[in-house]
Scaffold this active site. Structure first.
Site, PDB file in Angstrom:
ATOM      1  N   TYR A 150       0.810  -1.220   0.000  1.00 56.10           N
ATOM      2  CA  TYR A 150       0.000   0.000   0.000  1.00 56.10           C
ATOM      3  C   TYR A 150       0.849   1.279   0.000  1.00 56.10           C
ATOM      4  O   TYR A 150       0.288   2.369   0.106  1.00 56.10           O
ATOM      5  CB  TYR A 150      -1.049  -0.007   1.109  1.00 56.10           C
ATOM      6  N   LYS A 165       5.101   3.649   6.256  1.00 51.88           N
ATOM      7  CA  LYS A 165       5.791   2.849   5.225  1.00 51.88           C
ATOM      8  C   LYS A 165       6.172   3.744   4.028  1.00 51.88           C
ATOM      9  O   LYS A 165       7.238   3.556   3.435  1.00 51.88           O
ATOM     10  CB  LYS A 165       4.903   1.705   4.749  1.00 51.88           C
TER      11      LYS A 165
HETATM   12  C1  HXC Z   1      -7.405   1.387  18.070  1.00 56.51           C
HETATM   13  C2  HXC Z   1      -5.449   0.898  19.213  1.00 56.51           C
HETATM   14  C3  HXC Z   1      -5.529  -0.455  18.797  1.00 56.51           C
HETATM   15  C4  HXC Z   1      -6.650  -0.843  17.992  1.00 56.51           C
HETATM   16  C5  HXC Z   1      -3.743  -0.215  20.012  1.00 56.51           C
HETATM   17  N1  HXC Z   1      -4.328   0.998  19.944  1.00 56.51           N
HETATM   18  N2  HXC Z   1      -4.450  -1.115  19.305  1.00 56.51           N
HETATM   19  N3  HXC Z   1      -6.355   1.811  18.855  1.00 56.51           N
HETATM   20  N4  HXC Z   1      -7.541   0.117  17.654  1.00 56.51           N
HETATM   21  N5  HXC Z   1      -6.803  -2.093  17.559  1.00 56.51           N
HETATM   22  C6  HXC Z   1      -3.897   2.210  20.591  1.00 56.51           C
HETATM   23  C7  HXC Z   1      -3.986   2.091  22.105  1.00 56.51           C
HETATM   24  O1  HXC Z   1      -5.312   2.305  22.583  1.00 56.51           O
HETATM   25  C8  HXC Z   1      -3.023   3.194  22.549  1.00 56.51           C
HETATM   26  O2  HXC Z   1      -3.609   4.463  22.437  1.00 56.51           O
HETATM   27  C9  HXC Z   1      -1.948   3.140  21.488  1.00 56.51           C
HETATM   28  O3  HXC Z   1      -2.517   2.467  20.348  1.00 56.51           O
HETATM   29  C10 HXC Z   1      -0.721   2.363  21.954  1.00 56.51           C
HETATM   30  O4  HXC Z   1      -1.140   1.099  22.407  1.00 56.51           O
HETATM   31  P1  HXC Z   1      -0.190   0.167  23.283  1.00 56.51           P
HETATM   32  O5  HXC Z   1      -0.826  -1.158  23.396  1.00 56.51           O
HETATM   33  O6  HXC Z   1       0.194   0.868  24.559  1.00 56.51           O
HETATM   34  O7  HXC Z   1       1.109   0.168  22.359  1.00 56.51           O
HETATM   35  P2  HXC Z   1       2.349  -0.770  22.354  1.00 56.51           P
HETATM   36  O8  HXC Z   1       2.368  -1.696  23.543  1.00 56.51           O
HETATM   37  O9  HXC Z   1       3.493   0.099  22.130  1.00 56.51           O
HETATM   38  O10 HXC Z   1       2.084  -1.727  21.082  1.00 56.51           O
HETATM   39  C11 HXC Z   1       2.173  -1.254  19.762  1.00 56.51           C
HETATM   40  C12 HXC Z   1       1.015  -1.763  18.898  1.00 56.51           C
HETATM   41  C13 HXC Z   1       0.814  -3.288  19.055  1.00 56.51           C
HETATM   42  C14 HXC Z   1       1.344  -1.385  17.447  1.00 56.51           C
HETATM   43  C15 HXC Z   1      -0.253  -1.060  19.314  1.00 56.51           C
HETATM   44  O11 HXC Z   1      -0.246  -3.710  18.251  1.00 56.51           O
HETATM   45  C16 HXC Z   1       2.055  -4.083  18.714  1.00 56.51           C
HETATM   46  O12 HXC Z   1       2.963  -4.200  19.531  1.00 56.51           O
HETATM   47  N6  HXC Z   1       2.151  -4.665  17.520  1.00 56.51           N
HETATM   48  C17 HXC Z   1       3.359  -5.418  17.056  1.00 56.51           C
HETATM   49  C18 HXC Z   1       3.035  -6.545  16.140  1.00 56.51           C
HETATM   50  C19 HXC Z   1       2.241  -6.169  14.931  1.00 56.51           C
HETATM   51  O13 HXC Z   1       1.481  -5.196  14.930  1.00 56.51           O
HETATM   52  N7  HXC Z   1       2.400  -6.978  13.892  1.00 56.51           N
HETATM   53  C20 HXC Z   1       1.637  -6.824  12.681  1.00 56.51           C
HETATM   54  C21 HXC Z   1       2.486  -6.276  11.595  1.00 56.51           C
HETATM   55  S1  HXC Z   1       1.678  -6.712  10.092  1.00 56.51           S
HETATM   56  P3  HXC Z   1      -4.302   5.245  23.692  1.00 56.51           P
HETATM   57  O14 HXC Z   1      -4.708   6.551  23.133  1.00 56.51           O
HETATM   58  O15 HXC Z   1      -5.457   4.397  24.141  1.00 56.51           O
HETATM   59  O16 HXC Z   1      -3.240   5.351  24.762  1.00 56.51           O
HETATM   60  C22 HXC Z   1       1.773  -5.504   9.000  1.00 56.51           C
HETATM   61  C23 HXC Z   1       1.224  -5.920   7.632  1.00 56.51           C
HETATM   62  C24 HXC Z   1       0.867  -4.775   6.793  1.00 56.51           C
HETATM   63  O17 HXC Z   1       2.249  -4.456   9.254  1.00 56.51           O
HETATM   64  C25 HXC Z   1       0.511  -5.128   5.352  1.00 56.51           C
HETATM   65  C26 HXC Z   1      -0.643  -5.992   5.082  1.00 56.51           C
HETATM   66  C27 HXC Z   1      -0.941  -6.130   3.609  1.00 56.51           C
HETATM   67  P1  NAP Z   2       4.830  -9.984  13.010  1.00 57.58           P
HETATM   68  O1  NAP Z   2       5.190 -11.412  13.140  1.00 57.58           O
HETATM   69  O2  NAP Z   2       3.868  -9.400  13.968  1.00 57.58           O
HETATM   70  O3  NAP Z   2       6.176  -9.149  13.005  1.00 57.58           O
HETATM   71  C1  NAP Z   2       6.371  -7.930  13.649  1.00 57.58           C
HETATM   72  C2  NAP Z   2       7.668  -8.033  14.413  1.00 57.58           C
HETATM   73  O4  NAP Z   2       8.062  -6.732  14.874  1.00 57.58           O
HETATM   74  C3  NAP Z   2       7.574  -8.928  15.645  1.00 57.58           C
HETATM   75  O5  NAP Z   2       8.641  -9.874  15.627  1.00 57.58           O
HETATM   76  C4  NAP Z   2       7.744  -7.970  16.814  1.00 57.58           C
HETATM   77  O6  NAP Z   2       8.463  -8.618  17.873  1.00 57.58           O
HETATM   78  C5  NAP Z   2       8.538  -6.847  16.189  1.00 57.58           C
HETATM   79  N1  NAP Z   2       8.324  -5.558  16.837  1.00 57.58           N
HETATM   80  C6  NAP Z   2       7.152  -4.895  16.974  1.00 57.58           C
HETATM   81  N2  NAP Z   2       7.336  -3.752  17.634  1.00 57.58           N
HETATM   82  C7  NAP Z   2       8.664  -3.678  17.900  1.00 57.58           C
HETATM   83  C8  NAP Z   2       9.474  -2.718  18.546  1.00 57.58           C
HETATM   84  N3  NAP Z   2       8.939  -1.596  19.056  1.00 57.58           N
HETATM   85  N4  NAP Z   2      10.804  -2.946  18.661  1.00 57.58           N
HETATM   86  C9  NAP Z   2      11.343  -4.072  18.143  1.00 57.58           C
HETATM   87  N5  NAP Z   2      10.631  -5.017  17.514  1.00 57.58           N
HETATM   88  C10 NAP Z   2       9.304  -4.820  17.394  1.00 57.58           C
HETATM   89  O7  NAP Z   2       4.221  -9.714  11.541  1.00 57.58           O
HETATM   90  P2  NAP Z   2       4.818 -10.013  10.075  1.00 57.58           P
HETATM   91  O8  NAP Z   2       3.656 -10.237   9.221  1.00 57.58           O
HETATM   92  O9  NAP Z   2       5.899 -11.002  10.131  1.00 57.58           O
HETATM   93  O10 NAP Z   2       5.423  -8.594   9.702  1.00 57.58           O
HETATM   94  C11 NAP Z   2       6.803  -8.419   9.401  1.00 57.58           C
HETATM   95  C12 NAP Z   2       6.993  -7.227   8.490  1.00 57.58           C
HETATM   96  O11 NAP Z   2       6.348  -7.477   7.251  1.00 57.58           O
HETATM   97  C13 NAP Z   2       6.428  -5.920   9.012  1.00 57.58           C
HETATM   98  O12 NAP Z   2       7.262  -4.841   8.630  1.00 57.58           O
HETATM   99  C14 NAP Z   2       5.114  -5.815   8.279  1.00 57.58           C
HETATM  100  O13 NAP Z   2       4.640  -4.493   8.179  1.00 57.58           O
HETATM  101  C15 NAP Z   2       5.532  -6.380   6.943  1.00 57.58           C
HETATM  102  N6  NAP Z   2       4.439  -6.819   6.078  1.00 57.58           N
HETATM  103  C16 NAP Z   2       3.740  -7.938   6.403  1.00 57.58           C
HETATM  104  C17 NAP Z   2       2.717  -8.348   5.549  1.00 57.58           C
HETATM  105  C18 NAP Z   2       1.906  -9.574   5.807  1.00 57.58           C
HETATM  106  O14 NAP Z   2       0.950  -9.816   5.058  1.00 57.58           O
HETATM  107  N7  NAP Z   2       2.221 -10.401   6.799  1.00 57.58           N
HETATM  108  C19 NAP Z   2       2.438  -7.622   4.395  1.00 57.58           C
HETATM  109  C20 NAP Z   2       3.188  -6.477   4.121  1.00 57.58           C
HETATM  110  C21 NAP Z   2       4.196  -6.097   4.970  1.00 57.58           C
HETATM  111  P3  NAP Z   2       8.213  -8.308  19.423  1.00 57.58           P
HETATM  112  O15 NAP Z   2       6.760  -8.430  19.677  1.00 57.58           O
HETATM  113  O16 NAP Z   2       9.052  -9.373  20.088  1.00 57.58           O
HETATM  114  O17 NAP Z   2       8.748  -6.930  19.653  1.00 57.58           O
END
Ligand code: HXC
Ligand code: NAP
Length: 265
Positions: A150, A165
């Protein structure tokens, strides 16, 4: 084209390397002879990832570093620990990310900042720290950031991730030019939907979501983490030695499929 010693003796840092796509890249690099450094917040993710790598590559050299890419001090410690263990760093994969679906009008400042800090600022801190190390050592290297398809379209529902991104794409183009004279190549990949439990938990929880997304992909299937590892391995290999500042899309044609006549079957 890729021999088993392709990355022999090289050291690769993979942020978010304990799970999903990051783990698939780390496994691949280890199988090609690289020392791998897995860096993320959750030590159990790192331990599980390291154990998975050693299961398939018994002589793998793996270092885990618990850290948060949002903290510059953690990032510097990550590089210092990698250098202390393996001597130098040749490859950085900016893979760590945070994401969740939320309408823009409902997104809080802290929600916006949490994703921007991980994806945009974290990528800058890691690139800067590793870039400084590569520049000081004079040995060059390769940096690849994991974007999303995206970057070409925007992403309704994940405005924070789309903006971050796109910012990393611009960072990739900028650093490719600034650091070319230091023999550092800087590229990115833009995956579409790839099977991954971490992404599924955050973005496509239901079977209906999965079916709808599958239908949007012209190849009518999801990508595999190993297919992302294939592309990233190419980008860190000498076979891509004249490529820098580019973005390779890995999405089964998904973003192109959004054209006007996308209904044609
Ligand atoms: C609305 C949300 C929310 C949700 C969190 N927040 N989840 N708001 N809807 N579903 C808000 C919280 O309310 C809070 O705001 C703020 O975000 C921070 O939340 P925390 O939980 O304190 O943050 P933190 O512990 O730092 O965690 C970060 C995170 C969490 C991004 C929110 O989801 C995370 O750690 N994710 C890591 C793994 C991940 O996301 N993997 C997927 C990547 S896949 P307030 O205002 O309430 O304080 C990807 C693929 C893309 O990127 C491409 C696909 C095609
Ligand atoms: P994922 O398993 O959730 O990977 C996210 C990783 O980021 C986790 O290992 C997490 O580990 C780490 N992470 C998150 N917050 C962090 C922080 N603050 N500091 C250090 N590490 C952190 O999801 P994934 O699908 O493999 O995604 C990997 C990458 O691919 C991401 O950049 C995502 O945007 C990209 N991507 C994924 C897809 C898809 O379809 N899966 C598509 C397009 C792009 P901890 O929780 O241990 O920190």
């Amino acid at each position: 084209m890729f021999t088993a010693d392709l990355l022999d003796g090289q050291t690769a840092i993979i942020t978010g390397g304990g799970t999903g796509l990051g783990l698939a890249m780390a496994r691949r690099f280890a199988s090609l002879g690289a020392n791998v450094v897995l860096a993320s917040r959750n030590q159990s993710h790192l331990d599980d990832g390291a154990a998975t790598i050693v299961t398939t590559v018994p002589d793998a050299r793996v270092l885990t570093v618990a850290m948060d890419v949002r903290r510059p001090d953690d990032v510097d410690r990550m590089v210092n620990e990698a250098v202390g263990r393996f001597g130098r760093v040749d490859i950085l994969i900016n893979n760590a990310a945070g994401n969740f679906v939320c309408k823009a009008e409902d997104l809080s400042p802290n929600g916006w900042n949490s994703v921007i800090n991980i994806v945009l600022n974290g990528t800058f801190y890691c690139s800067r720290a590793v870039g400084r190390h590569m520049i000081a050592g004079g040995h060059g290297g390769s940096i690849v950031s994991i974007l999303a398809n995206y970057v070409w379209t925007g992403s309704a529902g994940t405005i924070h991730s789309a903006a971050a991104k796109a910012g990393v794409m611009s960072m990739t183009q900028t650093l490719a030019v600034e650091w070319a004279r230091h023999k550092i190549r800087v590229n990115a990949v833009a995956p579409g939907p790839i099977e991954s439990p971490g992404a599924a938990k955050q973005l496509w929880a239901s079977e209906a979501d999965v079916a709808r997304i599958t239908e949007m992909v012209p190849l009518k299937r999801w990508g595999q983490p190993s297919e992302v590892a294939d592309a990233v391995t190419f980008l860190v290999s000498p076979q891509s030695g004249y490529i820098t500042g580019d973005v390779l899309t890995i999405d089964g044609g998904a973003w192109l499929g959004r054209g006007t006549f996308g209904f044609v079957s």
